[in-house]
Enzyme design. Structure first.
Site, PDB file in Angstrom:
ATOM      1  N   ARG A 124       6.516   9.201  -1.421  1.00 43.49           N
ATOM      2  CA  ARG A 124       7.765   9.197  -2.199  1.00 43.49           C
ATOM      3  C   ARG A 124       7.489   8.712  -3.626  1.00 43.49           C
ATOM      4  O   ARG A 124       6.380   8.302  -3.955  1.00 43.49           O
ATOM      5  CB  ARG A 124       8.811   8.293  -1.532  1.00 43.49           C
ATOM      6  CG  ARG A 124       8.411   6.836  -1.431  1.00 43.49           C
ATOM      7  CD  ARG A 124       9.524   5.971  -0.829  1.00 43.49           C
ATOM      8  NE  ARG A 124       9.739   6.274   0.565  1.00 43.49           N
ATOM      9  CZ  ARG A 124       9.162   5.610   1.568  1.00 43.49           C
ATOM     10  NH1 ARG A 124       8.340   4.591   1.313  1.00 43.49           N
ATOM     11  NH2 ARG A 124       9.395   5.941   2.810  1.00 43.49           N
ATOM     12  N   GLY A 125       8.497   8.746  -4.443  1.00 40.99           N
ATOM     13  CA  GLY A 125       8.441   8.156  -5.785  1.00 40.99           C
ATOM     14  C   GLY A 125       7.359   8.697  -6.692  1.00 40.99           C
ATOM     15  O   GLY A 125       7.092   9.905  -6.741  1.00 40.99           O
ATOM     16  N   ILE A 126       6.726   7.788  -7.434  1.00 35.93           N
ATOM     17  CA  ILE A 126       5.724   8.148  -8.441  1.00 35.93           C
ATOM     18  C   ILE A 126       4.524   8.844  -7.801  1.00 35.93           C
ATOM     19  O   ILE A 126       4.030   9.849  -8.327  1.00 35.93           O
ATOM     20  CB  ILE A 126       5.294   6.903  -9.230  1.00 35.93           C
ATOM     21  CG1 ILE A 126       6.433   6.456 -10.168  1.00 35.93           C
ATOM     22  CG2 ILE A 126       4.017   7.153 -10.027  1.00 35.93           C
ATOM     23  CD1 ILE A 126       6.231   5.094 -10.807  1.00 35.93           C
ATOM     24  N   GLY A 127       4.048   8.323  -6.668  1.00 41.37           N
ATOM     25  CA  GLY A 127       2.897   8.926  -6.001  1.00 41.37           C
ATOM     26  C   GLY A 127       3.141  10.372  -5.632  1.00 41.37           C
ATOM     27  O   GLY A 127       2.296  11.251  -5.860  1.00 41.37           O
ATOM     28  N   TYR A 129       3.588 -11.789  -8.368  1.00 42.10           N
ATOM     29  CA  TYR A 129       3.630 -10.346  -8.652  1.00 42.10           C
ATOM     30  C   TYR A 129       2.765 -10.008  -9.862  1.00 42.10           C
ATOM     31  O   TYR A 129       1.986  -9.048  -9.825  1.00 42.10           O
ATOM     32  CB  TYR A 129       5.066  -9.887  -8.887  1.00 42.10           C
ATOM     33  CG  TYR A 129       5.167  -8.438  -9.317  1.00 42.10           C
ATOM     34  CD1 TYR A 129       4.777  -7.408  -8.456  1.00 42.10           C
ATOM     35  CD2 TYR A 129       5.641  -8.093 -10.583  1.00 42.10           C
ATOM     36  CE1 TYR A 129       4.852  -6.075  -8.846  1.00 42.10           C
ATOM     37  CE2 TYR A 129       5.723  -6.770 -10.980  1.00 42.10           C
ATOM     38  CZ  TYR A 129       5.329  -5.763 -10.111  1.00 42.10           C
ATOM     39  OH  TYR A 129       5.400  -4.449 -10.517  1.00 42.10           O
TER      40      TYR A 129
END
Length: 413
Positions: free
Chosen positions: A20-23, A168
């Site tokens: 999903r997303g950027i990948g 983070y």
């Protein structure tokens, strides 16, 4: 948008977190060239809150023109990484490109971050990136034009980027340090670079972090996919770079960035670790603020600003302080120029003229007139920021929190 060139046809990309997303966006961009994509992600069964699995991603990749190999990979498990790499080599004959996209995030302070969250971020972001790179490197070295691309930021060592989410930050900078070290170690053999967005990117993770309506301040994943494509089609001599998506695409001749916006024309939220980007070049009188502060140090000027702060003081409460935990300093120019503050960190909060009682987390510079407009709902902070009327230094996440809180004040002021 950056057009496809066909340069990745037949190349094999191993992408972590590609379900999903950027990948997935990077995978689909490469698939349009006819690339082979190894979807190395852990979502095999549908997630209740997050869309997509390795199998639905595989269907989209093949529909776009690529070949897909879905592999169940939790990058915390070295044996799963090694198994997927071996499957990729057996299926496609080698690996040409590795994209380290898998990432975990918790924007919490040191005392609020549970040990299991610390372990998760260090394991996924740093250790996962390192071990996946290690597993792929023997095969990458055999490729004609091999690349490793980490989705990680330039290493901005200003304390502000550590103080609010230390664990983070360390974990993301760990990914960037892999770029720094491996680019030098494998110079001439494998290109190793980092890519980071200039603005927030709309993903399921961003929805969870920012809440409803956040998408209007974001760009689509397409901008990262286009920037990644541009990097991955460069020769392997292009290495050791910390690249910002918009900066690279401008250099490549892209002029229309509205095509990447979720809501074209809407102000965009700057991403983490890029505080240099938060200083707008046009100050609109803000440079006079420091002189104004000296001139008005003894007594607060009377007028609309003073009245606004008086009304704000009347609205403050412990719940507001508890949910915000930030100190805001305003450097104003014009008729009521000087230093003003809003303390939403201690006791029941306070607001008024002069320096704040504790060190400011956010410093905002603007004219007195624009300040009053902002607090009475006639000027949106994001609009003021993007037009250069407002300059922000410090914690951007807290600045966004203040913007949300202004809707509570607007009705009363």
């Amino acid at each position: 948008m950056l057009p496809n060139t066909g340069k990745l046809a037949g190349c094999t990309l191993f992408i972590t977190g590609a379900s999903r997303g950027i990948g997935k966006a990077i995978a689909l961009k490469a698939a349009r060239d006819g690339a082979n994509i190894v979807i190395a992600a852990k979502t095999a069964e549908p997630h209740p809150k997050l869309p997509g699995t390795i199998y639905t991603a595989a269907e989209e990749i093949e529909a776009a023109g690529g070949r897909a190999l879905p592999c169940i990979v939790n990058v915390r498990q070295e044996e799963q990484i090694i198994s997927a790499v071996e499957k990729a080599v057996k299926t496609f004959g080698g690996i040409d490109i590795l994209v380290n996209n898998a990432s975990a995030i918790s924007l919490t302070g040191t005392l609020e971050t549970e040990t299991k969250k610390v372990n998760l971020m260090m394991d996924v972001n740093v250790r996962g990136t390192y071990l996946t790179s290690k597993a792929c490197l023997p095969y990458l070295r055999k490729s004609k034009n091999p690349h490793i691309l980490n989705l990680s930021p330039p290493m901005n060592m200003k304390p502000i980027w550590f103080k609010n989410h230390c664990a983070y930050t360390i974990s993301k900078y760990g990914m960037s340090m892999c770029v720094l070290g491996m680019a030098e170690e494998f110079k001439g053999e494998v290109a190793v670079n980092a890519l980071w967005p200039k603005t927030a990117i709309h993903t399921a993770a961003m929805d969870m972090l920012g809440g409803s309506g956040i998408e209007k301040q974001c760009r689509k994943t397409d901008i990262i996919a286009d920037a990644a494509y541009c990097i991955l089609t460069k020769p392997k001599s292009f290495t050791g770079n910390f690249i910002i998506d918009e900066v690279l695409l401008r250099e490549e001749g892209v002029k229309d960035f509205d095509v990447y916006a979720i809501a074209p024309g809407h102000p965009l939220m700057p991403d983490f670790f890029l505080d240099a980007e938060t200083d707008m070049t046009e100050s609109h009188g803000a440079s006079q603020a420091s002189d104004g502060a000296k001139a008005n140090k003894e007594s607060a000027p009377a007028g609309p600003v003073a009245e606004t702060f008086r009304l704000i003081q009347g609205e403050l409460n412990k719940e507001m302080v508890k949910s915000t935990q930030g100190v805001f300093q305003f450097e104003l120019s014009g008729d009521e120029g000087g230093t003003w503050y809003l303390d939403l960190k201690t006791s029941s909060g306070s607001a008024g003229f002069g320096k704040p009682p504790a060190a400011a987390d956010v410093v905002m510079s603007m004219s007195s007139g624009d300040f009053v407009k902002m607090f009475t709902g006639k000027l949106k902070p994001t609009m003021a920021f993007m037009s250069g009327k407002l300059r922000i230094k410090g914690n951007m996440a807290l600045a966004v929190k203040l913007e949300k809180m202004l809707t509570q004040f607007n009705a009363k002021l």
